[in-house]
Design a protein around this motif. Structure first.
Motif, PDB file in Angstrom:
ATOM      1  N   UNK A  63       8.698 -18.105 -56.617  1.00  0.00           N
ATOM      2  CA  UNK A  63       8.035 -18.859 -55.509  1.00  0.00           C
ATOM      3  C   UNK A  63       8.397 -18.587 -54.118  1.00  0.00           C
ATOM      4  N   UNK A  64       9.691 -18.335 -53.881  1.00  0.00           N
ATOM      5  CA  UNK A  64       9.899 -17.873 -52.671  1.00  0.00           C
ATOM      6  C   UNK A  64       9.350 -16.739 -52.200  1.00  0.00           C
ATOM      7  N   UNK A  65       9.008 -15.771 -52.952  1.00  0.00           N
ATOM      8  CA  UNK A  65       8.542 -14.441 -52.774  1.00  0.00           C
ATOM      9  C   UNK A  65       7.119 -14.742 -52.353  1.00  0.00           C
ATOM     10  N   UNK A  66       6.431 -15.627 -52.960  1.00  0.00           N
ATOM     11  CA  UNK A  66       5.031 -16.066 -52.953  1.00  0.00           C
ATOM     12  C   UNK A  66       4.942 -16.717 -51.419  1.00  0.00           C
ATOM     13  N   UNK A  67       5.865 -17.451 -51.061  1.00  0.00           N
ATOM     14  CA  UNK A  67       6.106 -18.099 -49.866  1.00  0.00           C
ATOM     15  C   UNK A  67       6.143 -17.361 -48.604  1.00  0.00           C
ATOM     16  N   UNK A  68       6.955 -16.332 -48.784  1.00  0.00           N
ATOM     17  CA  UNK A  68       7.357 -15.262 -47.930  1.00  0.00           C
ATOM     18  C   UNK A  68       5.851 -14.581 -47.659  1.00  0.00           C
ATOM     19  N   UNK A  69       5.125 -14.184 -48.434  1.00  0.00           N
ATOM     20  CA  UNK A  69       3.833 -13.323 -48.288  1.00  0.00           C
ATOM     21  C   UNK A  69       2.651 -14.290 -47.794  1.00  0.00           C
ATOM     22  N   UNK A  70       2.509 -15.590 -48.291  1.00  0.00           N
ATOM     23  CA  UNK A  70       1.503 -16.410 -48.120  1.00  0.00           C
ATOM     24  C   UNK A  70       1.723 -17.766 -47.327  1.00  0.00           C
ATOM     25  N   UNK A  71       2.996 -18.258 -46.799  1.00  0.00           N
ATOM     26  CA  UNK A  71       3.255 -19.201 -46.187  1.00  0.00           C
ATOM     27  C   UNK A  71       4.190 -19.004 -44.890  1.00  0.00           C
ATOM     28  N   UNK A  72       3.840 -17.777 -44.086  1.00  0.00           N
ATOM     29  CA  UNK A  72       4.774 -17.792 -42.988  1.00  0.00           C
ATOM     30  C   UNK A  72       4.742 -19.011 -41.949  1.00  0.00           C
ATOM     31  N   UNK A  73       5.619 -18.713 -40.982  1.00  0.00           N
ATOM     32  CA  UNK A  73       5.704 -19.828 -40.092  1.00  0.00           C
ATOM     33  C   UNK A  73       4.667 -19.516 -39.022  1.00  0.00           C
ATOM     34  N   UNK A  74       3.914 -20.463 -38.767  1.00  0.00           N
ATOM     35  CA  UNK A  74       2.584 -20.244 -37.834  1.00  0.00           C
ATOM     36  C   UNK A  74       2.571 -21.581 -36.807  1.00  0.00           C
ATOM     37  N   UNK A  75       1.927 -21.155 -35.799  1.00  0.00           N
ATOM     38  CA  UNK A  75       1.594 -22.346 -34.919  1.00  0.00           C
ATOM     39  C   UNK A  75       0.160 -22.161 -34.446  1.00  0.00           C
ATOM     40  N   UNK A  76      -0.394 -22.982 -35.102  1.00  0.00           N
ATOM     41  CA  UNK A  76      -2.093 -22.863 -34.816  1.00  0.00           C
ATOM     42  C   UNK A  76      -2.540 -21.932 -35.600  1.00  0.00           C
ATOM     43  N   UNK A  77      -3.332 -20.813 -34.916  1.00  0.00           N
ATOM     44  CA  UNK A  77      -3.749 -19.562 -35.401  1.00  0.00           C
ATOM     45  C   UNK A  77      -2.879 -18.388 -34.742  1.00  0.00           C
ATOM     46  N   UNK A  78      -1.773 -18.573 -34.801  1.00  0.00           N
ATOM     47  CA  UNK A  78      -0.775 -17.450 -34.410  1.00  0.00           C
ATOM     48  C   UNK A  78       0.360 -17.438 -35.021  1.00  0.00           C
ATOM     49  N   UNK A  79       1.260 -16.260 -34.970  1.00  0.00           N
ATOM     50  CA  UNK A  79       2.815 -16.652 -35.729  1.00  0.00           C
ATOM     51  C   UNK A  79       3.380 -17.177 -34.504  1.00  0.00           C
TER      52      UNK A  79
END
Length: 431
Positions: free
Chosen positions: A114-130
């Motif tokens: 689950x953590x691996x999937x999170x790293x790939x698919x749920x990064x820390x973003x703000x609006x439409x940017x990292x």
């Protein structure tokens, strides 16, 4: 030798490779994200690898993410970029303890997946940017890595010879991009590229360990279900590892001057043989005899007998078909060293090596391959060659091919090798 059994399927937008073994006390999960090596994207991919391992939406700081890894009995997370031929690979690796060896019943593997999937698919973003702070921090780290390549003259000269040889080919690009490319990247641009990557790249997941069982497929599909919505547009057809090497019209000499105390002589040859070719293993053996091991012609004749080099070796770029000689010499020994290195290749082309040397090279190549495959990451890297090259070669078959190589095949491989570029890094005072 027990051949590792692979179960393969498409699940959750991934190409999933399950490799069950009780050899290790950990389970290794590796995501390999593959796209063509291109000038426009090389720095973006290198920076993206750094950004993804920094934090996630649920673990918004580096320390938060590290604490979660610690809670998984010291699981480790690492990302990297590499080039295999003219394919640029982002690797995300998670090693997690096998709970079978622990006293409690924490579902470490499922949490790790689950953590691996999170790293790939749920990064820390703000609006439409990292996140701006994350991108700024990781740009600084990447720039330091690029600078370290310049400071390490052995690695720098290896990079420069391929830059010069392949200046009109993607392989000439640095895997990290240039300082200018990294500095110009914005958080918005990087996020746009990240979304493009999820839509278009081939993404393979390798699971190696006790949990590498076919019954895991449904769990993977559920965990990576978000990726499946992106990957509907992904191109899954076969993409060549590299464009064919051009014919060498005339060998080039490139001399660069810097404030260095030791000359770096790197010579690039076109081998016109890659991993998927019938004579690939013969070229591997040829390189071993020429400069790959301590009994090779370069080591014995250039370094030991003539005392011309502090080090002298060669490496074979499997997916591009290049053979690169690397040596460290005194500035005044340049002409003599070039001459003797060329002579060693002619010796190979004329079959001037013994059966004993051939047998020793076969043995050392097999031992090198077995050592690589003896650790989880190495085992996965060996298998990943097949995906990059679109050519199936199991470890067992590879070892058998090495055993079967004849002197005639080695000589034939040597006669395909053509000098392309001589690169010499020398001291400024010798100009």
């Amino acid at each position: 030798m027990n051949e590792l059994q692979e179960s393969y399927a498409r699940a959750g937008g991934l190409h999933v490779h399950l490799l069950k073994t009780d050899k290790y006390k950990t389970n290794t999960l590796m995501l390999m994200v593959k796209a063509p090596l291109e000038k426009e994207t090389v720095a973006k991919r290198a920076l993206l690898a750094n950004v993804l391992q920094n934090s996630t939406a649920k673990s918004p700081t580096r320390s938060d993410l590290r604490n979660r890894l610690d809670d998984l009995y010291g699981a480790t997370l690492a990302t990297d970029v590499q080039k295999k031929g003219e394919q640029h690979i982002i690797t995300i690796r998670l090693d997690v303890a096998n709970e079978e060896f622990l006293s409690d019943s924490t579902p470490l593997f499922e949490k790790g997946l689950s953590l691996l999937a999170e790293v790939l698919l749920e990064p820390k973003v703000s609006g439409n940017k990292f996140d701006e702070a994350v991108v700024k921090s990781e740009k600084r780290s990447l720039l330091e890595r690029i600078e370290s390549l310049y400071d390490d003259k052995m690695r720098y000269s290896s990079l420069r010879v391929t830059e010069e040889m392949c200046k009109d080919e993607p392989f000439g690009l640095s895997v990290y991009g240039t300082r200018e490319q990294v500095e110009q990247l914005s958080a918005e641009e990087l996020y746009r590229y990240y979304e493009q990557m999820l839509h278009s790249d081939r993404i393979d997941l390798f699971v190696l360990g006790e949990k590498g069982d076919p019954s895991l497929m449904s769990t993977v599909e559920d965990t990576f279900s978000k990726l499946a919505t992106y990957q509907k547009e992904a191109k899954t057809d076969s993409v060549p590892a590299s464009i064919p090497s051009p014919e060498v019209k005339e060998a080039r000499e490139v001399i660069e001057k810097q404030d260095v105390k030791q000359g770096k002589l790197n010579i690039g040859f076109r081998a016109y043989t890659t991993y998927g070719d019938p004579d690939y293993v013969a070229m591997q053996v040829m390189n071993g005899l020429f400069g790959g091991f301590s009994h090779s012609k370069l080591f014995i004749n250039v370094r030991e007998k003539e005392s011309l080099a502090y080090y002298a070796a060669s490496r074979f770029e499997s997916h591009k078909g290049l053979l690169i000689v690397m040596s460290g010499i005194e500035f005044t020994n340049y002409e003599k060293a070039v001459t003797i290195i060329k002579e060693q290749l002619e010796e190979m082309k004329n079959g001037r090596f013994t059966d004993k040397e051939l047998e020793q090279t076969r043995a050392m190549l097999k031992n090198q391959l077995l050592e690589t495959a003896d650790v989880p990451r190495g085992q996965i890297e060996v298998m990943y060659h097949n995906i990059v090259s679109n050519h199936e070669r199991t470890l067992e078959k590879w070892l058998a091919e090495i055993d079967a190589i004849t002197k005639e095949q080695v000589v034939a491989a040597a006669n395909k090798v053509v000098l392309d570029t001589i690169y010499f890094l020398k001291g400024e005072e010798q100009a």
